[in-house]
Design a protein around this motif. Structure first.
Motif, PDB file in Angstrom:
ATOM      1  N   ASP A  97     -39.766  22.274  -4.741  1.00  0.00           N
ATOM      2  CA  ASP A  97     -40.763  22.541  -5.912  1.00  0.00           C
ATOM      3  C   ASP A  97     -41.888  21.748  -5.715  1.00  0.00           C
ATOM      4  O   ASP A  97     -41.808  20.577  -5.422  1.00  0.00           O
ATOM      5  N   TYR A 117     -43.165  20.532  -8.604  1.00  0.00           N
ATOM      6  CA  TYR A 117     -43.168  19.453  -9.681  1.00  0.00           C
ATOM      7  C   TYR A 117     -42.109  18.528  -9.677  1.00  0.00           C
ATOM      8  O   TYR A 117     -40.909  18.825  -9.696  1.00  0.00           O
ATOM      9  N   TYR A 177     -40.765  14.975 -10.385  1.00  0.00           N
ATOM     10  CA  TYR A 177     -40.493  14.025 -11.478  1.00  0.00           C
ATOM     11  C   TYR A 177     -40.375  12.196 -11.180  1.00  0.00           C
ATOM     12  O   TYR A 177     -40.778  11.612 -12.097  1.00  0.00           O
ATOM     13  N   ASP A 210     -38.166  20.023  -9.917  1.00  0.00           N
ATOM     14  CA  ASP A 210     -37.449  21.266 -10.678  1.00  0.00           C
ATOM     15  C   ASP A 210     -36.828  22.012  -9.774  1.00  0.00           C
ATOM     16  O   ASP A 210     -36.027  23.090 -10.198  1.00  0.00           O
ATOM     17  N   ASP A 214     -27.150  20.348 -12.259  1.00  0.00           N
ATOM     18  CA  ASP A 214     -28.353  20.809 -12.700  1.00  0.00           C
ATOM     19  C   ASP A 214     -29.581  20.823 -11.518  1.00  0.00           C
ATOM     20  O   ASP A 214     -29.805  19.669 -10.798  1.00  0.00           O
ATOM     21  N   ASN A 215     -30.428  21.835 -11.315  1.00  0.00           N
ATOM     22  CA  ASN A 215     -31.241  21.705 -10.529  1.00  0.00           C
ATOM     23  C   ASN A 215     -32.586  21.117 -10.985  1.00  0.00           C
ATOM     24  O   ASN A 215     -33.452  20.648 -10.261  1.00  0.00           O
ATOM     25  N   ILE A 216     -32.632  20.686 -12.219  1.00  0.00           N
ATOM     26  CA  ILE A 216     -33.811  19.884 -12.869  1.00  0.00           C
ATOM     27  C   ILE A 216     -33.401  18.387 -12.778  1.00  0.00           C
ATOM     28  O   ILE A 216     -32.721  18.007 -13.373  1.00  0.00           O
ATOM     29  N   ARG A 265     -34.490  14.750 -12.886  1.00  0.00           N
ATOM     30  CA  ARG A 265     -35.461  13.938 -13.636  1.00  0.00           C
ATOM     31  C   ARG A 265     -35.655  12.419 -13.390  1.00  0.00           C
ATOM     32  O   ARG A 265     -36.723  12.058 -12.998  1.00  0.00           O
ATOM     33  N   GLU A 323     -31.819  17.254 -16.100  1.00  0.00           N
ATOM     34  CA  GLU A 323     -32.270  17.556 -17.437  1.00  0.00           C
ATOM     35  C   GLU A 323     -31.055  18.026 -18.448  1.00  0.00           C
ATOM     36  O   GLU A 323     -31.142  17.634 -19.429  1.00  0.00           O
ATOM     37  N   GLU A 324     -30.114  18.892 -18.102  1.00  0.00           N
ATOM     38  CA  GLU A 324     -29.147  19.250 -18.924  1.00  0.00           C
ATOM     39  C   GLU A 324     -27.695  19.042 -18.383  1.00  0.00           C
ATOM     40  O   GLU A 324     -26.819  19.361 -19.110  1.00  0.00           O
TER      41      GLU A 324
END
Lengths: 188, 338
Positions: free
Chosen positions: B165, B167, B169, B184, B210-212, B214, B229-230
């Motif tokens: 990705d 995006y 972090y 992401d 989670d795939n995000i 951060r 993220e989650e």
């Protein structure tokens, strides 16, 4: 005659949606999506909605863009309340639309019917103030198109929407938003 | 009769001793005001340079702590660095920092210089910065992939080069020289920094919750701390290629992990809305939370740093609140900097 009938029966399947799904990337669009908002404050519940949500999902890269005109919201508890919403709070003459653009995080197989719980990540612009948001929703891929459902909250303070102190008990600081839309395929 | 008096007395002494012992194990936090003018700000990043100055990247620009308090660094050379989103120390002194508008700058010997990005016009917010011992600078761009600056050579890596990705972090370099990227699209390892097409991606398929991704802490020899993220906090062990989710985080529902600090036997994990989680993987092997009892409830913990003297600095901020905390030493005294 039978051959002609047989061909007519298959025509819809050979064109449009099914063709586009099997032949690669496709764009899905709506111009009639629904956006409902609910303000549940101690002294008053306000409901309004717009049936003019416009949006597009590009399945080739999982990106999307949605927009709704602020003036298209109807409902409210009185015409005066709607006027206050448009002119005083949302300042629709300055910020005529709310938008949400971004991408779908989760992998969705748009060529296969099914229901997917997804997160849409993007920039939510309301009242001219942009906020990066991750919004959860449900994507249902059907033989007709993509059905989108989402519920989330918008914090008025985050978007610099100022509410006079005198109506603080009548307008909630967080507004619940409900999105419903059917996006139909449009071959590029 | 004397025995009856003595027993409660002895028990009381024992109890007081035990309680004192417990209290000594709980870190004490003290707020430090950053802005003298009361400007509302949020601390986005924190680091210490070679001269032992503590630096803050804030929504109100750069701040530096030199012992007596924080001073805002007024940057005459440019008006760009407002809303500084990320900061990292440079190996030879000074700091490198980036802002929300995509500007990347170097502060060295009292002078700020914009770092050129070649033909790439960076318009993305700067997510994280890592500097290798070889002075290569890696910048996580929130929307434009990875930027590598090595002297005059500037390279930009995107999904076309194998990133999951664009995006990003965070970026971090482990002791073995591998670059770790959070995006992401999951966790990415880049082995051999000179190799362009060697991105190794990890997603939920591999065990990520989670795939995000951060936040990343790659300071340990054999493990990578990952904040999602989650999905809470997870540790990746490259040696066995396995992900381990501590029990406390297996039903995590308190927002994203916003910072990670690796200590000797524990990870301090900063959260979006629930203070700090202290996960001890050695010793007591327990999990504690520093929340409302220590003034952290509801506070976003954006960044943490253990300085050269052992103090732990925590940058946080929600709306107009901004606090920087320092850990006291075992005697309860504030550990001052020189």
């Amino acid at each position: 005659m039978i051959r002609i009938l047989f061909m007519l029966l298959w025509l819809p399947l050979l064109s449009g949606f099914n063709k586009s799904l099997t032949s690669g990337p496709v764009v899905f669009k709506t111009t009639k999506g629904s956006v409902s908002l609910v303000s549940d404050a101690p002294l008053e519940v306000i409901k309004a909605d717009s049936k003019e949500l416009r949006g597009v999902i590009d399945t080739s890269n999982h990106t999307f863009a949605f927009t709704v005109a602020i003036v298209s919201f109807k409902g409210f508890n009185s015409p005066l309340q709607r006027e206050h919403f448009q002119e005083n709070y949302m300042e629709s003459h300055l910020y005529p639309v709310a938008t949400f653009t971004g991408k779908i995080i989760e992998s969705v197989s748009f060529s296969k019917n099914g229901i997917y719980e997804v997160r849409a990540k993007g920039v939510l612009s309301v009242h001219g103030v942009k906020q990066e948001r991750i919004i959860k929703g449900k994507v249902e891929v059907t033989s007709t198109g993509i059905v989108l459902n989402s519920e989330f909250k918008v914090v008025l303070e985050d978007h610099e929407i100022k509410i006079p102190r005198i109506v603080h008990q009548k307008i909630a600081p967080e507004i619940s938003i409900i999105i419903e839309a059917l996006l139909l395929p449009e071959t590029r | 009769m004397r025995v009856y008096f003595k027993l409660p007395f002895l028990l009381s002494i024992l109890l007081i001793t035990a309680v004192s012992g417990l209290q000594a194990q709980i870190p004490f936090f003290k707020s430090v005001q950053v802005s003298k003018t009361g400007v509302p700000l949020k601390i986005n990043g924190i680091c210490q340079d070679n001269d032992k100055f503590i630096w803050l990247a804030t929504t109100d620009g750069l701040y530096r702590y030199s012992g007596g308090g924080f001073e805002k660094i007024v940057l005459k050379e440019t008006t760009e660095p407002a809303d500084v989103s990320s900061i990292a120390p440079l190996p030879d002194g000074g700091v490198i920092f980036g802002n929300r508008k995509g500007g990347i700058f170097k502060f060295l010997n009292g002078v700020v210089r914009a770092i050129p990005t070649g033909s790439l016009v960076v318009h993305s917010s700067i997510g994280g910065i890592a500097v290798s011992p070889q002075h290569e600078i890696f910048v996580a761009l929130q929307g434009q992939g990875l930027l590598k600056i090595a002297g005059d050579k500037i390279e930009n890596f995107t999904t076309q080069d194998g990133l999951p990705d664009n995006y990003l972090y965070d970026v971090a370099i482990d002791p073995k020289g591998n670059l770790w990227i959070g995006s992401d699209g999951g966790l990415t390892k880049w082995s051999g920094l000179e190799s362009k097409n060697a991105f190794q991606n990890f997603t939920t398929v591999n065990g990520l919750p989670d795939n995000i991704v951060r936040r990343i802490d790659a300071s340990a020899e054999n493990s990578i701390g990952i904040g999602t993220e989650e999905g809470g906090f997870v540790i990746y062990y490259p040696g066995t290629n396995t992900f381990f989710i501590p029990e406390f985080f297996r039903e995590w529902s308190k927002g994203s992990i916003t910072s990670i600090l690796k200590l000797e036997n524990e990870y301090w994990i900063g959260t979006q809305r629930d203070g700090i989680v202290d996960y001890e993987f050695k010793g007591y092997k327990r999990t504690r939370q520093f929340t409302k009892n220590l003034g952290f409830e509801g506070v976003l913990v954006n960044c943490m740093l253990k300085d050269h003297e052992g103090n732990i600095w925590i940058g946080s901020g929600v709306n107009c609140t901004c606090r920087l905390e320092r850990k006291l030493n075992s005697n309860g005294n504030l550990m001052e900097h020189n």
